[in-house]
Design a protein around this motif. Structure first.
Motif, short mmCIF file in Angstrom:
data_model
loop_
_atom_site.label_atom_id
_atom_site.label_comp_id
_atom_site.label_asym_id
_atom_site.label_seq_id
_atom_site.Cartn_x
_atom_site.Cartn_y
_atom_site.Cartn_z
N VAL A 25 0.72 -1.18 0.13
CA VAL A 25 -0.13 -0.01 -0.03
C VAL A 25 0.82 1.18 0.07
O VAL A 25 1.77 1.44 0.80
CB VAL A 25 -1.07 0.12 1.31
N ILE A 26 0.64 2.15 -0.81
CA ILE A 26 1.43 3.66 -0.90
C ILE A 26 0.24 4.49 -0.45
O ILE A 26 -0.82 4.76 -0.99
CB ILE A 26 1.83 3.66 -2.30
N VAL A 27 0.68 5.50 0.76
CA VAL A 27 -0.17 6.24 1.09
C VAL A 27 0.43 7.94 0.70
O VAL A 27 1.47 7.93 1.06
CB VAL A 27 -0.70 6.30 2.58
N THR A 28 -0.30 8.77 -0.06
CA THR A 28 0.41 10.03 -0.46
C THR A 28 -0.36 11.07 0.47
O THR A 28 -1.38 10.54 1.12
CB THR A 28 -0.17 10.61 -1.86
N SER A 29 0.14 12.04 0.65
CA SER A 29 -0.51 13.29 1.52
C SER A 29 -1.60 13.84 1.08
O SER A 29 -2.04 13.55 -0.25
CB SER A 29 0.69 14.27 1.96
#
Ligand code: F6P
Length: 255
Positions: A25-29
């Motif tokens: 999972v990649i979470v961006t701001s």
């Protein structure tokens, strides 16, 4: 971003991986519901993934929507992308032409200086027409590409938002409500437990046919999509989820 923000997001990524059973999972701001630039951030992460994963001659099936339209704007030419062929995941689904997967796969190919194929199948066809269209050799050959791509790029939407965007009538909206539909992707509607409760009739990729060889990348952000992301991932966890803090924090509150 401060170090604390970065490590906070890393923590969120780990929690989401566990809760949604997704390997990566990649979470961006940010929160794409309120901040349009967040879709660009998610797109950049997706472009990195494409460059790392794709090889010449690979086929990439792409869905429609505003998130994928932003992705198409964010891609630039790269040696790993230039021999790739982009194909639409499905025929039209009653959306504005700018948001249809045909348009987006062509736009992606143009931005990447790569190749594309169009699926010329109308939206609403009778069963008979559907049968004969899918027997056409040209369409069959394209469907083979669409059904066994190297990578699938798609988003997930809120069921009601998507049905409304596709001009569903009152009766259809009521039916979806009665079926407790919360999520939509690829023309499939899902309830909160991740069951498919309705399918749009459209030609293209069949979710159930996706296997190990396909890397499925879901790009979906915004707190308003939290329920939809959970429902979709319950049905079929993707290989990679690219999302934003808005959605991630809302999902975390369900964990
Ligand atoms: O219509 C194509 C589609 O990919 C849907 O399957 C999905 O629900 C939706 O677009 C997402 O749209 P958006 O990125 O605009 O939220």
């Amino acid at each position: 971003p401060s170090m604390q923000n970065i490590s906070g997001r890393t923590q969120l990524e780990r929690e989401l991986q566990q809760f949604l059973h997704i390997p990566h999972v990649i979470v961006t701001s940010g929160n794409s519901d309120a901040q349009p630039w967040v879709k660009k951030e998610m797109s950049r992460a997706c472009v990195d993934e494409m460059i790392q994963t794709l090889c010449p001659e690979d086929v990439v099936a792409v869905a429609g929507g505003t998130t994928l339209a932003t992705l198409a704007e964010s891609v630039t030419p790269h040696p790993n992308l230039k021999q790739v062929t982009f194909v639409p995941a499905r025929g039209g689904l009653g959306e504005n032409v700018d948001l249809q997967s045909n348009t987006i796969s062509a736009a992606l190919a143009r931005s990447a200086n790569a190749h594309y194929r169009l699926l010329h199948v109308p939206d609403q066809v009778s069963d008979l027409a559907y049968e004969s269209l899918t027997q056409e050799p040209g369409i069959q050959e394209l469907l083979e590409l669409i059904r066994s791509p190297r990578m699938v790029l798609h988003s997930v939407g809120d069921a009601y938002t998507m049905a409304t965007r596709r001009n569903a009538d009152e009766e259809k909206l009521d039916r979806l409500k009665n079926l407790n539909a919360v999520a939509e992707s690829f023309g499939y509607y899902f309830d909160g437990k991740g069951n498919v409760v309705q399918k749009e009739k459209t030609v293209g990729l069949q979710l159930d046919e996706l296997g190990e060889r396909q890397k499925v990348v879901t790009i979906a952000g915004g707190a308003s999509k939290a329920d939809a992301i959970i429902a979709y991932m319950t049905y079929r966890p993707s290989d990679l989820l690219i999302t934003d803090e808005g959605a991630a924090e809302a999902i975390q509150s369900f964990a």
